[in-house]
Scaffold this active site. Structure first.
Site, mmCIF file in Angstrom:
data_model
loop_
_atom_site.group_PDB
_atom_site.id
_atom_site.type_symbol
_atom_site.label_atom_id
_atom_site.label_comp_id
_atom_site.label_asym_id
_atom_site.label_seq_id
_atom_site.Cartn_x
_atom_site.Cartn_y
_atom_site.Cartn_z
ATOM 1 N N ASN A 198 23.718 -47.250 54.336
ATOM 2 C CA ASN A 198 22.594 -45.931 55.040
ATOM 3 C C ASN A 198 22.838 -45.176 54.052
ATOM 4 O O ASN A 198 23.206 -44.522 53.418
ATOM 5 C CB ASN A 198 23.696 -46.008 56.891
ATOM 6 C CG ASN A 198 24.438 -46.660 57.303
ATOM 7 O OD1 ASN A 198 22.951 -47.529 57.960
ATOM 8 N ND2 ASN A 198 25.416 -46.392 58.349
ATOM 9 N N GLY A 214 28.896 -50.926 54.641
ATOM 10 C CA GLY A 214 29.093 -51.932 53.848
ATOM 11 C C GLY A 214 28.226 -51.213 52.656
ATOM 12 O O GLY A 214 29.845 -51.695 50.961
ATOM 13 N N ASN A 241 29.549 -48.659 51.445
ATOM 14 C CA ASN A 241 30.291 -47.643 50.530
ATOM 15 C C ASN A 241 32.050 -48.526 50.560
ATOM 16 O O ASN A 241 32.320 -48.080 49.124
ATOM 17 C CB ASN A 241 31.665 -46.851 52.008
ATOM 18 C CG ASN A 241 30.228 -45.383 52.363
ATOM 19 O OD1 ASN A 241 29.286 -45.645 51.964
ATOM 20 N ND2 ASN A 241 30.717 -45.345 53.352
ATOM 21 N N GLY A 281 46.230 -43.708 59.362
ATOM 22 C CA GLY A 281 45.628 -42.391 58.683
ATOM 23 C C GLY A 281 47.355 -41.431 58.265
ATOM 24 O O GLY A 281 47.546 -42.569 57.154
ATOM 25 N N ALA A 328 37.912 -42.682 54.105
ATOM 26 C CA ALA A 328 38.107 -43.032 52.983
ATOM 27 C C ALA A 328 39.149 -44.296 53.870
ATOM 28 O O ALA A 328 39.124 -45.156 53.176
ATOM 29 C CB ALA A 328 39.749 -42.255 54.547
ATOM 30 N N GLY A 329 38.442 -45.412 55.172
ATOM 31 C CA GLY A 329 38.683 -46.386 55.369
ATOM 32 C C GLY A 329 38.000 -47.138 54.352
ATOM 33 O O GLY A 329 38.331 -48.486 54.168
HETATM 34 O O1 RIB Z 1 32.667 -45.250 57.078
HETATM 35 C C1 RIB Z 1 31.737 -44.400 57.085
HETATM 36 C C2 RIB Z 1 30.197 -44.850 57.212
HETATM 37 O O2 RIB Z 1 29.990 -44.366 58.787
HETATM 38 C C3 RIB Z 1 29.383 -43.847 56.905
HETATM 39 O O3 RIB Z 1 29.108 -43.651 55.429
HETATM 40 C C4 RIB Z 1 27.940 -44.136 57.473
HETATM 41 O O4 RIB Z 1 27.459 -44.448 57.101
HETATM 42 C C5 RIB Z 1 28.633 -45.043 58.897
HETATM 43 O O5 RIB Z 1 28.597 -46.343 58.800
#
Ligand code: RIB
Length: 304
Positions: A12, A42, A44, A222, A250-251
């Site tokens: 995204n 994905g 990230n 968290g 963060a996840g």
């Molecule tokens: O986990 C965070 C992500 O969730 C964001 O980067 C956003 O694009 C959504 O997919």
């Protein structure tokens, strides 16, 4: 040798506004800074794993628009293998609208665009990379049959599968059977287990385990840490003390870190500590991919 990780998932472009507080339905709040950054669960996780030393192949779909082109160039800069990236002429690239409040909490809405077209065949084409992988990393921002095909294919080749069930969705036994490690947060776990969100973490993890039969459940909580359930044995990986300013991704940092560490053959407690450090660092920085730490940063953090 670097851990070989295949990520099958979404990409995204995140449009982020920082606000004092999150608006209620029907309310307008005046925000502060606006930023456009690379995101998508994905992508990230792929970037997180690459920055942490993994050799990453990313199976995804991008629209042939400027967002898609910018995203692909960014992944290339991270050294991610894009041999199985599919350019989609029919749909725009995925976009997420994100608000982050002063406590670092967020709300997110995603327009999946091309992510919704990522098909089982796109995954099957990536078999040459999947077959050689140490670990596959999956999330739920793409169609479920695609996630299921990816998990099945990985299992067929003896590749460990980590499923981060985000955003939460109802899943089938056919998927669970091919997953080795499940990494929900508390609300995702409650939804999957059909449980109340206030169920004690230990009960929630056990309920999820009884339902899914997945060998390793990692419940991320968290600032309360991560609760791991293997067979009947429960362990808590404590959270690092940090000042969170933005928990977006963060996840994803946690999951990317877990995949690399397990892929490198580390034992689960060591891998979880590494993953928690990656997640903690990401929460102290703004934005999705801009917040993801490098291997050197995680090592320095752990050595403090
Ligand atoms: O986990 C965070 C992500 O969730 C964001 O980067 C956003 O694009 C959504 O997919």
């Amino acid at each position: 040798m670097a851990a070989k990780i295949v990520v099958v998932g979404s990409a995204n472009t995140d449009m982020v506004i920082k606000t004092e507080r999150l608006p209620k339905p029907g309310e307008t709040v005046l925000g502060g800074q606006f930023a456009t950054v690379q995101g998508g669960k994905g992508a990230n996780q792929a970037v997180a794993a690459a920055r942490l030393g993994g050799k990453v192949t990313f199976v995804t779909r991008l629209g042939t628009d400027s967002f898609g082109r910018i995203a692909a160039a960014a992944y290339q800069t991270e050294g991610i293998n894009l041999d199985f990236l599919v350019w989609d002429d029919a749909a725009p690239s995925g976009v997420a609208l994100i608000l982050v409040n002063k406590n670092g909490e967020n709300i997110i809405a995603v327009a999946p665009g091309a992510n919704a077209n990522l098909a089982p065949d796109d995954v099957l084409r990536a078999e040459p990379a999947i077959r050689k992988a140490d670990c596959m990393l999956l999330q739920l921002e793409i169609p479920l049959p695609t996630v299921q095909t990816a998990a099945e294919l990985a299992r067929r080749h003896g590749v460990r599968v980590i499923l981060n069930p985000a955003p939460a969705a109802e899943l089938s036994d056919d998927l669970y059977r091919n997953v080795d490690v499940l990494t929900p947060n508390e609300s995702e776990a409650a939804l999957l287990a059909g449980a109340e969100t206030d169920l004690p973490a230990s009960d929630l993890a056990r309920k999820l385990r009884a339902l899914t039969r997945i060998p390793v459940i990692v419940l991320t909580m968290g600032d309360k840490g991560a609760l791991t359930l293997i067979e009947q044995e429960e362990n808590l990986t404590p959270a690092f003390e940090i000042e969170a300013i933005d928990t977006v991704a963060a996840g994803d940092a946690f999951n990317g870190g877990l995949a690399v560490a397990l892929g490198n053959g580390q034992d689960l407690p060591t891998a979880l500590r590494f993953a928690s450090a990656a997640g903690a660092i990401a929460a102290t920085r703004s934005g999705a991919q801009p917040s993801l730490p490098t291997l050197q940063e995680v090592k320095a953090f752990l050595a403090r």
